[in-house]
Scaffold this active site. Structure first.
Site, PDB file in Angstrom:
ATOM      1  N   LYS A  75      30.732  31.044  40.196  1.00 51.39           N
ATOM      2  CA  LYS A  75      31.070  32.029  38.228  1.00 51.39           C
ATOM      3  C   LYS A  75      30.425  31.608  37.809  1.00 51.39           C
ATOM      4  O   LYS A  75      30.281  30.123  37.639  1.00 51.39           O
ATOM      5  CB  LYS A  75      32.606  31.822  38.776  1.00 51.39           C
ATOM      6  CG  LYS A  75      33.255  33.489  37.135  1.00 51.39           C
ATOM      7  CD  LYS A  75      34.176  33.318  37.049  1.00 51.39           C
ATOM      8  CE  LYS A  75      35.156  33.974  36.095  1.00 51.39           C
ATOM      9  NZ  LYS A  75      36.485  34.749  36.446  1.00 51.39           N
ATOM     10  N   SER A 150      37.818  39.520  35.624  1.00 50.67           N
ATOM     11  CA  SER A 150      36.709  38.962  35.320  1.00 50.67           C
ATOM     12  C   SER A 150      35.753  38.066  35.539  1.00 50.67           C
ATOM     13  O   SER A 150      34.806  38.722  35.776  1.00 50.67           O
ATOM     14  CB  SER A 150      36.667  37.567  34.136  1.00 50.67           C
ATOM     15  OG  SER A 150      37.138  36.106  35.119  1.00 50.67           O
ATOM     16  N   SER A 174      41.681  37.932  37.233  1.00 53.65           N
ATOM     17  CA  SER A 174      40.772  37.397  38.477  1.00 53.65           C
ATOM     18  C   SER A 174      39.660  37.007  39.193  1.00 53.65           C
ATOM     19  O   SER A 174      38.044  37.671  39.142  1.00 53.65           O
ATOM     20  CB  SER A 174      39.574  36.558  36.472  1.00 53.65           C
ATOM     21  OG  SER A 174      39.882  37.271  35.271  1.00 53.65           O
TER      22      SER A 174
HETATM   23  N1  GLN Z   1      42.285  40.413  32.720  1.00 53.10           N
HETATM   24  C1  GLN Z   1      42.403  39.608  32.251  1.00 53.10           C
HETATM   25  C2  GLN Z   1      42.634  39.437  30.517  1.00 53.10           C
HETATM   26  O1  GLN Z   1      41.774  39.610  30.393  1.00 53.10           O
HETATM   27  C3  GLN Z   1      42.833  38.300  32.994  1.00 53.10           C
HETATM   28  C4  GLN Z   1      41.022  37.395  33.002  1.00 53.10           C
HETATM   29  C5  GLN Z   1      41.363  36.409  33.618  1.00 53.10           C
HETATM   30  O2  GLN Z   1      42.506  36.182  35.042  1.00 53.10           O
HETATM   31  N2  GLN Z   1      40.515  35.486  34.012  1.00 53.10           N
HETATM   32  O3  GLN Z   1      42.280  38.512  30.501  1.00 53.10           O
END
Ligand code: GLN
Length: 483
Positions: A75, A150, A174
């Site tokens: 990532k 994400s 995410s």
């Molecule tokens: N979807 C969640 C957010 O928008 C979690 C994102 C994540 O786990 N980085 O914050």
């Protein structure tokens, strides 16, 4: 072509193929399919081949680790020495990291090969990958749909066979949500299990790195290398890392699994619920004892998360000021203009929305009403889990309320987007480990089942998932790709 991390590791050990050959195969697939899927922000061909050659030499010298020569994707928020680390943001588009994150160091010392850096929501803020400066990733099962976020690039890369395994991070879901949307397996470890050193911070009390792969067996191999103490992350645990691959053959006979009634209530897609129920029946047949439990404060998790995460990100992202890292606006008239325009032009809309809300929540007079209150609710959510774990070994539910939605379907409605994380976010607030594994399809799109464990019971999660994967083949399904 060998598809799983385990198969590649075994094939390399048996001399069936070299790391250079496997790496070339993956680079060729990336060249063919990445233009349409957009999983990678950067492909590091030359570096990958150099690492593959080194890995082959190391194997020839008889000093190989299980991951020596295995190609992986990372990532793009893990700092990688000498390689662009953009966090999918314009503000870091030109940032070449001067050092490796601990996770990257660990993979390097095991001799793994890096294929490239994967696409993601900007600064890991999002549930669909639509917040990337480099454009959305397409879901390999249906390219009109999102891959989740994400860590969407990592999940989609594994699903599409552009990498056998990949790293991700999970602040509110995410790893698990994109794993579910793309039909792959992913695990978010206990907070503190994996070092956050060199992992660009979003919300420091929630962020945790973890692996994606096709199976629990593969995730066990990857997590064993990722996890471990690091004195450069003061929240990193000193607990010894278990030999995860060695602890996954125990079966689930007599294992007590709790189904939270709140996870099977209103808001859950009925076809998806039916798929999860079939998977529960399978575990029951394998000898698991299933019972209902309650996590009464589930409904508080999203509002609590969005105060904590935004407050922490507003503070963490203050370091991107146009002076020390990344993007700087053209011709600033003075320092204030430089700050304002560098940040204004460098950050995307969702990141700005969160910095604004977080700054508001932390300001004098509001701190007690929002941040402090959220920390109290966080404790209640954690207590719900602790109570549940006094009567069950694992908790099971859906990973997401529905399958992958169409690109654009939720971009105008942030609240509906935030609701995607209803089943995943509470674990981050409590610091617990959780994983998602594929258990079927609805309308041609994968369904993910979530398993939640007690603190540091990653081995228990991987073992249960592996038992299920021994008697089912959902994790072996692959999408048909079009160029
Ligand atoms: N979807 C969640 C957010 O928008 C979690 C994102 C994540 O786990 N980085 O914050």
């Amino acid at each position: 072509m060998a598809k799983s991390v385990t198969e590649i590791s075994r094939g390399l050990a048996a001399g069936k193929f070299s790391s250079v050959e496997v790496t070339q195969d993956y680079l060729a697939r990336i060249a063919e399919f990445n233009p349409s899927l957009n999983c990678f922000i950067s492909v590091t061909d030359e570096l990958a081949l150099a690492q593959a050659r080194q890995a082959d030499d190391r194997r020839a010298g008889g000093e190989a680790d299980a991951l020596t020569g295995v190609p992986l994707a990372h990532k793009d928020l893990f700092c990688t020495d000498g390689v662009r680390t953009s966090c999918a943001s314009r503000i870091l588009d030109n940032f070449i990291a001067p050092y490796d994150a601990k996770v990257i160091e660990n993979f390097k010392s095991a001799g793994a090969v890096m294929l490239g850096k994967t696409n993601m929501d900007e600064f890991a803020m999002g549930s669909s990958n639509e917040n990337s400066h480099y454009g959305c990733v397409a879901n390999p099962w249906n390219t009109a749909h999102v891959p989740g976020g994400s860590s969407g690039g990592s999940a989609a890369a594994v699903a599409a066979g552009l990498a056998p395994g990949a790293s991700g991070t999970d602040t509110g879901g995410s790893i698990r949500q994109p794993a579910a949307f793309c039909g792959v397996t992913g695990i978010k470890p206990t907070y503190g299990r994996v070092s956050r050193y060199g992992m660009i911070a979003f919300a420091s009390s929630l962020d945790q790195g973890g692996p994606f792969a096709r199976s629990a067996e593969d995730c066990a191999l990857l997590l064993r290398t990722m996890a471990g103490f690091d004195r450069r992350d003061s929240t990193c645990s000193e607990q010894a890392v278990p030999d995860y691959p060695a602890s996954i053959g125990r079966g689930v006979e007599g294992l007590k699994i709790g189904l939270p009634v709140e996870y099977f209530a209103e808001g859950l897609d009925s076809k998806l619920a039916a798929v999860i129920e079939t998977a529960v029946d399978e575990l029951r047949r394998l000898g698991a004892e299933i019972q209902d439990i309650s996590l009464p404060n589930t409904g508080l998790s999203i509002p609590t998360y969005y105060v904590v995460a935004m407050a922490e990100c507003s503070s963490n992202l203050s370091r991107f000021d146009g002076v020390r890292f990344g993007y700087r606006c053209e011709d600033p008239v003075d320092l204030e203009d430089l700050y304002k325009r560098s940040r204004g032009e460098g950050f995307g809309a969702e990141v700005k929305r969160r910095i604004l809300i977080g700054t508001y929540a932390l300001s004098a007079g509001y701190y007690d009403a929002y941040y402090l209150k959220a920390q109290q609710l966080r404790r209640m959510i954690k207590d719900d889990f602790q109570k549940a774990f006094s009567s069950v070994d694992l908790i099971l539910g859906p990973t997401t309320p529905g399958v992958a939605f169409r690109i654009g379907a939720k971009t105008d409605d942030p609240v509906s987007m935030y609701l995607q994380d209803i089943y995943t976010i509470s674990l981050n607030l409590a610091g617990l480990p959780g994983m998602s594994l594929p258990v079927g399809f609805v309308d041609g799109l994968p369904v993910g089942m979530q398993l939640i464990g007690n603190y540091f019971d990653e081995a228990g999660l991987l073992n249960a998932a592996h038992s299920y994967q021994q008697v089912t083949d959902w994790h072996l399904q692959t999408p048909e790709l079009k160029v």
